[in-house]
Design a protein around this motif. Structure first.
Motif, short mmCIF file in Angstrom:
data_model
loop_
_atom_site.label_atom_id
_atom_site.label_comp_id
_atom_site.label_asym_id
_atom_site.label_seq_id
_atom_site.Cartn_x
_atom_site.Cartn_y
_atom_site.Cartn_z
N ASP A 122 0.84 -1.24 0.00
CA ASP A 122 0.11 -0.10 0.00
C ASP A 122 0.84 1.35 0.05
O ASP A 122 0.19 2.32 0.22
CB ASP A 122 -0.94 0.03 1.33
CG ASP A 122 -1.81 -1.09 0.95
OD1 ASP A 122 -2.19 -1.51 0.18
OD2 ASP A 122 -2.65 -1.25 2.26
N SER A 201 -0.67 -2.72 4.43
CA SER A 201 -0.46 -1.38 5.01
C SER A 201 0.50 -1.46 6.10
O SER A 201 0.73 -0.42 6.82
CB SER A 201 -1.75 -0.90 5.30
OG SER A 201 -2.19 -1.80 6.49
N THR A 223 2.59 1.45 10.38
CA THR A 223 1.40 1.04 9.71
C THR A 223 0.65 2.17 8.85
O THR A 223 0.67 3.25 9.60
CB THR A 223 0.19 0.44 10.60
OG1 THR A 223 0.72 -0.82 11.00
CG2 THR A 223 -1.01 -0.23 9.63
N LYS A 224 0.28 2.16 7.71
CA LYS A 224 -0.41 2.99 7.11
C LYS A 224 -2.04 3.15 7.29
O LYS A 224 -2.68 2.04 7.01
CB LYS A 224 -0.26 3.02 5.67
CG LYS A 224 -0.71 4.05 4.76
CD LYS A 224 -0.46 3.87 3.16
CE LYS A 224 -1.06 5.10 2.58
NZ LYS A 224 -0.76 4.84 0.75
N THR A 225 -2.41 4.20 7.65
CA THR A 225 -3.97 4.32 8.10
C THR A 225 -4.36 5.78 7.27
O THR A 225 -3.68 6.78 6.99
CB THR A 225 -4.41 4.56 9.45
OG1 THR A 225 -3.42 5.40 10.13
CG2 THR A 225 -3.97 3.02 10.11
#
Length: 235
Positions: A122, A201, A223-225
């Motif tokens: 991601d 992610s 982590t990508k949020t």
């Protein structure tokens, strides 16, 4: 803490040797290195690092430039199916030989791009050597480049000093110099490189350093949020 790290064909982790598992458990592996300067400032990649760089165990190699020679580029191409290199400020030239076997005057510079953006999981990973920013190694200056490239993670080199830094909700990664090549920017260069394990992610970032002849490994996870307002957050 110092540890004897596994080969990249095993599970990478700080502080202990892990049991072998299928690499698929760790998503896509991305080797990040740069500033080799072989043979001008260093003779070779340290042997303890070289033994860890196992061909076809990683999906991507990202290089911040300053390889030093075409042979180094070919070595990288043997490591992974996807090799992404940007131009450094001291890049090698393609030198042709004349009839007598001597370098001719038709040397041409390599044609690596100034920047690249690589999609892994991601994440959009931007790559630049780093000499292009107004203040070398400055994270405000690097954040301008990150926004220009529209990436989640910015990879840069040039300083020969490894860093994994969260800045303005994004990450800046510098793999340092894998050979420990001399730099006018620092008195002591520690040989280092970075390995990313990307699963959708989530990223686990391992920094490998050669300190007093031993390989030390440290780990960062993020982590990508996507926030409610649409902003990207890495934490």
């Amino acid at each position: 803490a110092k540890s004897s790290p596994p080969r990249i064909c095993e599970v990478p982790c700080a502080g202990r040797r892990l049991q072998s598992r299928k690499m698929a458990n760790f998503g896509e592996l991305v080797l990040i290195l740069g500033d080799l300067h072989i043979p001008h400032r260093a003779s070779a990649i340290p042997e303890k690092f070289k033994r860890m760089l196992v061909p076809n165990k990683m999906q991507h190699v990202i290089c911040t430039g300053n390889l030093g020679s075409k042979e180094q580029y070919e070595d990288l191409r043997n490591l992974a199916p996807n090799v992404h290199v940007v131009a450094g400020d001291f890049e090698y030239t393609n030198t042709m030989l004349d009839g007598g076997g001597n370098p001719s005057s038709s040397a041409t510079p390599t044609s690596f791009p100034e920047t690249r953006v690589v999609q892994v999981g991601d994440f959009r990973i931007g790559v630049v050597h780093g000499h292009q920013v107004p203040v070398w190694g400055d994270h405000m200056a690097l954040s301008m480049m990150r926004r220009k490239l529209g990436c989640d993670i910015l990879v840069s080199g040039h300083t020969h000093k490894n860093e994994v830094v969260e800045h303005e909700g994004y990450y800046h990664i510098n793999p340092g110099s894998i050979t420990g090549a001399y730099s006018c920017l620092t008195d002591k260069v520690t040989p280092s490189f970075v390995l990313l394990a990307v699963q959708g992610s989530k990223v686990v970032c391992y920094v490998y350093e050669l300190i007093d002849g031993e390989v030390d490994v440290s780990k960062t996870e993020f982590t990508k949020t996507i926030a409610g307002d649409g902003d990207v957050l890495l934490r």
